[in-house]
Write a protein that holds these residues in place. Structure first.
Motif, short mmCIF file in Angstrom:
data_model
loop_
_atom_site.label_atom_id
_atom_site.label_comp_id
_atom_site.label_asym_id
_atom_site.label_seq_id
_atom_site.Cartn_x
_atom_site.Cartn_y
_atom_site.Cartn_z
N PHE A 63 43.28 36.58 38.94
CA PHE A 63 42.83 36.63 37.54
C PHE A 63 41.32 36.84 37.48
N ALA A 64 40.59 36.10 38.32
CA ALA A 64 39.12 36.18 38.33
C ALA A 64 38.64 37.56 38.77
N VAL A 65 39.35 38.19 39.69
CA VAL A 65 38.97 39.54 40.12
C VAL A 65 38.97 40.49 38.92
N GLY A 66 40.01 40.40 38.09
CA GLY A 66 40.08 41.25 36.91
C GLY A 66 38.98 40.95 35.91
N VAL A 67 38.72 39.65 35.67
CA VAL A 67 37.68 39.26 34.73
C VAL A 67 36.31 39.73 35.21
N TRP A 68 36.03 39.53 36.50
CA TRP A 68 34.72 39.91 37.04
C TRP A 68 34.53 41.43 36.97
N GLY A 69 35.59 42.18 37.32
CA GLY A 69 35.49 43.63 37.25
C GLY A 69 35.18 44.10 35.83
N ALA A 70 35.86 43.50 34.85
CA ALA A 70 35.61 43.86 33.45
C ALA A 70 34.20 43.48 33.03
N GLN A 71 33.74 42.33 33.51
CA GLN A 71 32.39 41.87 33.17
C GLN A 71 31.32 42.79 33.77
N MET A 72 31.54 43.25 34.99
CA MET A 72 30.58 44.14 35.64
C MET A 72 30.55 45.50 34.94
N GLY A 73 31.71 45.96 34.50
CA GLY A 73 31.78 47.24 33.82
C GLY A 73 31.72 48.42 34.77
N GLY A 74 31.73 49.60 34.21
CA GLY A 74 31.67 50.81 35.02
C GLY A 74 32.89 50.95 35.92
N ARG A 75 32.67 51.47 37.11
CA ARG A 75 33.78 51.67 38.06
C ARG A 75 34.40 50.37 38.51
N ALA A 76 33.63 49.28 38.44
CA ALA A 76 34.14 47.99 38.91
C ALA A 76 35.36 47.52 38.13
N VAL A 77 35.53 48.03 36.90
CA VAL A 77 36.68 47.64 36.09
C VAL A 77 37.98 47.93 36.84
N TRP A 78 38.00 49.06 37.57
CA TRP A 78 39.22 49.38 38.32
C TRP A 78 39.06 49.27 39.82
N SER A 79 37.84 49.43 40.34
CA SER A 79 37.67 49.42 41.80
C SER A 79 37.92 48.04 42.41
N LEU A 80 37.51 46.98 41.73
CA LEU A 80 37.75 45.63 42.26
C LEU A 80 39.24 45.29 42.26
N PRO A 81 39.94 45.46 41.12
CA PRO A 81 41.38 45.14 41.12
C PRO A 81 42.21 46.04 42.03
N VAL A 82 41.76 47.26 42.28
CA VAL A 82 42.51 48.15 43.18
C VAL A 82 42.25 47.76 44.64
N THR A 83 41.00 47.43 44.95
CA THR A 83 40.64 47.08 46.32
C THR A 83 41.33 45.80 46.79
N PHE A 84 41.43 44.82 45.90
CA PHE A 84 41.98 43.52 46.30
C PHE A 84 43.38 43.65 46.90
N PRO A 85 44.36 44.24 46.21
CA PRO A 85 45.70 44.32 46.81
C PRO A 85 45.77 45.23 48.03
N LEU A 86 44.93 46.28 48.06
CA LEU A 86 44.95 47.16 49.22
C LEU A 86 44.51 46.42 50.48
N ILE A 87 43.42 45.67 50.38
CA ILE A 87 42.94 44.91 51.54
C ILE A 87 43.86 43.72 51.82
N MET A 88 44.50 43.22 50.78
CA MET A 88 45.43 42.11 50.96
C MET A 88 46.57 42.50 51.89
N VAL A 89 46.94 43.78 51.86
CA VAL A 89 47.97 44.27 52.77
C VAL A 89 47.55 44.07 54.22
N LEU A 90 46.28 44.35 54.51
CA LEU A 90 45.76 44.16 55.86
C LEU A 90 45.87 42.69 56.27
N GLY A 91 45.47 41.79 55.36
CA GLY A 91 45.60 40.38 55.65
C GLY A 91 47.05 39.98 55.84
#
Length: 206
Positions: A63-91
């Motif tokens: 939830f916080a990843v989405g809120v922070w991305g929206a707060q940062m604005g710009g590309r972060a709105v989608w880059s943070l929420p997209v990156t999290f699950p992609l890297i989560m696969v590696l974990g």
């Protein structure tokens, strides 16, 4: 143009997402149990979808990843929420292979604390710094779920359900973040960050 379209669509849902996200965030913080263990022989799509929603530590971080991305604005709105699950696969793969990685639960708790503080302080670092932090947190969360995945009755369905729920939680966070970014100069979003950070402190001490 893509960012404009996404922003407009999310703002139409912002009021509902804000009510839902705030209610879930506040309601899940006091939960005493970490819903991490899959019963032997159990676990399919329903269990995978439910898991992030009933595990308060995972829910708050996603939830916080989405809120922070929206707060940062710009590309972060989608880059943070997209990156999290992609890297989560590696974990997750590391967890499935049982590669030693100590301090996972502590890392999960610290991720909630750090993300909450980032929101509370309205921290807007360079995008690569935010993505680097998100990646570290995602490995911890992915590892925890990967370690339990082989115990699921249907690992593939469980994983699909989990990924879909994760995406939904990110979208809720984005909607809430966008809804709270304007009122009172963003103070509501920052206050929410303090609540999330408090959840991180709670999980560190329990």
């Amino acid at each position: 143009m893509l960012m404009t379209t996404i922003g407009r669509g999310l703002r139409h849902l912002a009021a509902a997402a804000c009510n839902l996200g705030m209610g879930l965030a506040l309601g899940l913080i006091p939960t005493l149990a970490h819903a991490h263990v899959i019963t032997m022989g159990g676990g399919g799509f329903g269990s995978g979808f439910e898991h992030p929603l009933t595990g308060p530590d995972h829910f708050l971080a996603m939830f916080a990843v989405g809120v922070w991305g929206a707060q940062m604005g710009g590309r972060a709105v989608w880059s943070l929420p997209v990156t999290f699950p992609l890297i989560m696969v590696l974990g997750g793969v590391m967890g499935i292979l049982a590669i030693p990685l100590p301090g996972i639960e502590t890392g999960i708790a610290l991720s909630i604390l750090a993300l909450g503080l980032a929101i509370a302080l309205a921290w807007r670092p360079k995008e690569w710094i935010a993505l680097f932090l998100i990646a570290i947190f995602a490995i911890c969360h992915g590892y925890a779920h990967g370690a339990e995945l082989p115990r699921a009755a249907d690992p593939a369905d469980y994983a699909i359900g989990f990924v879909l729920a994760t995406g939904m939680i990110h979208l809720i966070g984005i909607g809430v973040g966008l809804a709270l970014s304007k009122p009172l100069n963003g103070r509501l979003a920052r206050a929410l960050g303090l609540i999330i950070a408090g959840g991180g402190v709670y999980f560190l001490i329990v």
